[in-house]
Design a protein around this motif. Structure first.
Motif, PDB file in Angstrom:
ATOM      1  N   LYS A 323       3.258   2.495   4.236  1.00  8.98           N
ATOM      2  CA  LYS A 323       3.045   2.210   2.819  1.00  8.98           C
ATOM      3  C   LYS A 323       4.149   1.287   2.296  1.00  8.98           C
ATOM      4  N   TYR A 353      -4.295   0.335 -12.451  1.00  9.20           N
ATOM      5  CA  TYR A 353      -4.816   0.148 -11.094  1.00  9.20           C
ATOM      6  C   TYR A 353      -5.660  -1.124 -10.975  1.00  9.20           C
ATOM      7  N   ASP A 360      -3.578  -6.381  -4.352  1.00  6.88           N
ATOM      8  CA  ASP A 360      -4.585  -5.748  -3.506  1.00  6.88           C
ATOM      9  C   ASP A 360      -3.930  -4.859  -2.458  1.00  6.88           C
ATOM     10  N   GLU A 361      -2.737  -5.278  -1.996  1.00  4.73           N
ATOM     11  CA  GLU A 361      -2.023  -4.482  -0.988  1.00  4.73           C
ATOM     12  C   GLU A 361      -1.651  -3.107  -1.532  1.00  4.73           C
ATOM     13  N   ARG A 363      -3.129  -1.531  -4.044  1.00  7.58           N
ATOM     14  CA  ARG A 363      -4.361  -0.763  -4.232  1.00  7.58           C
ATOM     15  C   ARG A 363      -4.854  -0.178  -2.906  1.00  7.58           C
ATOM     16  N   LYS A 364      -4.751  -0.965  -1.852  1.00  6.57           N
ATOM     17  CA  LYS A 364      -5.204  -0.490  -0.543  1.00  6.57           C
ATOM     18  C   LYS A 364      -4.382   0.697  -0.074  1.00  6.57           C
ATOM     19  N   GLU A 365      -3.074   0.641  -0.287  1.00  8.32           N
ATOM     20  CA  GLU A 365      -2.206   1.746   0.151  1.00  8.32           C
ATOM     21  C   GLU A 365      -2.404   3.005  -0.695  1.00  8.32           C
ATOM     22  N   GLY A 367      -5.278   3.827  -2.142  1.00  7.12           N
ATOM     23  CA  GLY A 367      -6.620   4.358  -1.920  1.00  7.12           C
ATOM     24  C   GLY A 367      -7.592   3.923  -2.997  1.00  7.12           C
ATOM     25  N   ASP A 368      -8.894   4.119  -2.716  1.00  3.36           N
ATOM     26  CA  ASP A 368      -9.937   3.757  -3.671  1.00  3.36           C
ATOM     27  C   ASP A 368      -9.786   4.558  -4.953  1.00  3.36           C
ATOM     28  N   TYR A 376      -4.118  10.579  -2.893  1.00  2.00           N
ATOM     29  CA  TYR A 376      -2.844  10.085  -2.376  1.00  2.00           C
ATOM     30  C   TYR A 376      -1.702  10.973  -2.880  1.00  2.00           C
TER      31      TYR A 376
END
Length: 583
Positions: A323, A353, A360-361, A363-365, A367-368, A376
């Motif tokens: 992360k 968010y 985007d990185e 947000r990806k770490e 989670g949706d 998370y």
């Protein structure tokens, strides 16, 4: 239906029975009105069971259909179910039901809630246990429905009674401790009340979430003694179900007076979806920002930080090698380690968010959104939700919190004249709020910060981006304003309303809120900052059932009315309304 000739007719032949499917309760598979049913046979001394079943009508209560008397035997016709809770939990008899354990418990809770509160009287079941919880597949809806069955021991309590004296009956392991004999040989009180069902419900919760274990003993011969002496262990709860531990303990409390009420079980956080969990964390964070009003609560919340987070939550999040963006973003700000800081982190990352400034990185770490995002945090700090819920329960009557604790707002219309105390509010965060750090954390400039400190005691000063949001409306154009949560849309609305009401021949304003609980909050806000309006000129309407009040007249009289859309719709549909679409 084929095969009817194989059934044995009873009495007048309206009901026919076949195979015995429950030898303990004497229940047969049968036929009634050309439908397969369950037929329970009891002695006529148990006629009370028929009477209770006739009066019950709820999706999660087994449906009574008919009764046929044959000599001294009563044959009670009920809807036919497929499996029991025991079969579901232990996966017996090829049981394949598409419900999660939490969904099953939610339906059981709905059924008990109806028995205890959904009638003019209270029905105490007295024999809640896995074999008396059944499953029925409803073809037209393509879904499984949980049904509470077997009311042979049930008692109805009239509205003026909280308990009744009766012989101690029930199944081993599901009888409340106050009803069992104590070690000195004396008997329990024998008082039957709603709380005796709550104990049984707690055992069912544990049985369902632990894979078929009992919180006191799995030995049917020893379990009542263990319950009586209150020797329990919840060690079989694991994973996500660990969250239910405090709820189960409050259900099976040795002291019946300390057992949780069914309405509180119904609203408990184990039944929330991830969106509501996130909403709760964000609401809790906002609520705790008022240090003057809630300092004791904040201290109690932060006191268990190490226990809740397992140490330094900031370092814990920064130390995960997979992360890196989370770590990088956190380290942009000065280190904060209190539990309230963690709550702020969840709140602010949730608010921002979907902002363009959030990479985007990151947000990806995380989670949706919202499911992965909130998991998370809850997966890393599983004690945070129950701790926050427990601490804030002290203030569960507050308007902003009551939705999370199942407290109903009474349907009413309240005019604000002389009622300043009734308009409660959630104060703006004070100068010590941490929002600046969190916006820096997300790479946002000051113009994106929530309006934390923009309001003085009686003067509201808009920021530049808020002035831009209001610009078209102030110029007289119809406007749709879309902005993130926390950007101060209410402050913008306040400015537009103030400008409109200063216009010559201006019409009154209706301000719509999505929840009744927000009406009081927004009313208090406008009373504070619309200094040109008197209390008589601001009204708020709450509740959907408001037909006993001159709503239209209040709307016509007030210069500003805060209300939910449904109230306006209902008023416009009235034949003799004071208002119309033309207005």
């Amino acid at each position: 239906m084929s095969g009817f000739t194989n059934w044995t007719p009873l009495g007048r032949g309206i009901v026919k029975i076949g195979k015995l499917i429950d030898k303990d309760s004497i229940v047969y598979r049968g036929v009634f009105d050309r439908k397969e049913v369950a037929v329970k046979s009891v002695l006529d001394t148990n006629e009370k069971e028929c009477e209770i079943l006739r009066n019950l009508s709820h999706e999660n209560i087994v449906k009574y259909m008919y009764m046929e008397q044959e000599g001294r035997t009563l044959h009670i016709v009920l809807e036919l179910c497929s499996y029991s809770l025991k079969q579901y939990v232990l996966q017996e008899d090829h049981c394949n039901i598409s419900l999660t354990p939490i969904e099953v418990l939610k339906q059981i809770t709905e059924g008990v809630y109806y028995l205890h509160t959904g009638q003019t009287f209270c029905t105490v079941h007295r024999d809640l246990k896995p074999s008396n919880v059944l499953f029925l597949y409803v073809k037209r809806d393509a879904k499984w429905v949980v049904k509470i069955s077997d009311f042979g021991l049930s008692k109805d309590l009239s509205p003026d009674k909280s308990s009744t004296t009766s012989y101690v009956k029930g199944s081993p392991g599901y009888i409340a401790p106050e009803l069992l004999a104590f070690s000195d040989g004396t008997k329990g009180h024998g008082e039957i009340r709603k709380e005796t069902d709550m104990f049984s419900l707690g055992v069912i919760f544990y049985f369902t979430l632990s894979g078929g274990k009992h919180p006191f003993s799995n030995d049917p011969y020893a379990v009542n003694a263990k319950v009586r002496d209150y020797e329990l262990s919840l060690c079989e709860l694991g994973g996500e179900y660990k969250l239910a531990e405090s709820l189960i303990l409050s259900l099976i409390s040795k002291d019946w007076k300390e057992r949780i009420k069914i309405q509180d079980v119904k609203s408990h956080f184990i039944f929330w979806d991830w969106s509501k969990t996130l909403n709760f964390f964000q609401t809790a964070s906002d609520f705790l920002e008022d240090r003057i009003k809630h300092q004791k609560l904040i201290n109690a919340f932060n006191k268990k930080c190490n226990d809740i987070t397992g140490g330094d939550w900031f370092e814990k999040l920064c130390s995960e090698p997979d992360k890196p963006k989370v770590c990088e973003t956190l380290q942009r700000r000065k280190k904060k380690t209190s539990l309230q800081d963690l709550l702020r982190q969840i709140r602010n990352w949730g608010h921002h968010y979907n902002d363009k400034a959030t990479s985007d990185e990151l947000r990806k770490e995380l989670g949706d959104f919202p499911d992965g995002f909130i998991q998370y945090f809850t997966s890393r700090f599983p004690k945070l939700l129950p701790h926050t819920y427990a601490v804030l329960s002290e203030k569960k009557d507050e308007l902003v919190l009551e939705d999370f604790y199942g407290i109903k707002v009474e349907a009413a219309v309240k005019y604000t004249e002389g009622a300043q105390a009734s308009c409660s509010s959630v104060p703006m965060p004070n100068d010590e709020d941490d929002d600046d750090d969190d916006n820096e954390l997300l790479g946002l400039d000051d113009e994106s910060i929530s309006p934390a400190n923009q309001a003085s005691e009686s003067k509201l000063i808009l920021r530049n981006y808020q002035k831009e949001l209001a610009e078209q409306a102030l110029a007289g154009h119809n406007s749709l304003i879309i902005a993130p949560t926390g950007s101060g849309k209410t402050a913008v609305a306040n400015e537009i309303i103030k400008h409109h009401l200063k216009e010559e021949n201006s019409k009154s304003v209706m301000f719509f809120v999505s929840k009744t609980t927000l009406a009081l909050q927004q009313c208090d806000y406008f009373k504070k900052y619309l200094e040109d309006l008197t209390e008589r000129e601001i009204a708020y309407l709450i509740g959907e059932n408001t037909t006993n009040y001159p709503i239209g007249a209040i709307m016509k009289k007030a210069k500003l009315t805060v209300l939910t859309p449904q109230i306006l719709i209902d008023e416009l549909r009235r034949k003799k309304s004071f208002i119309s679409f033309n207005e």
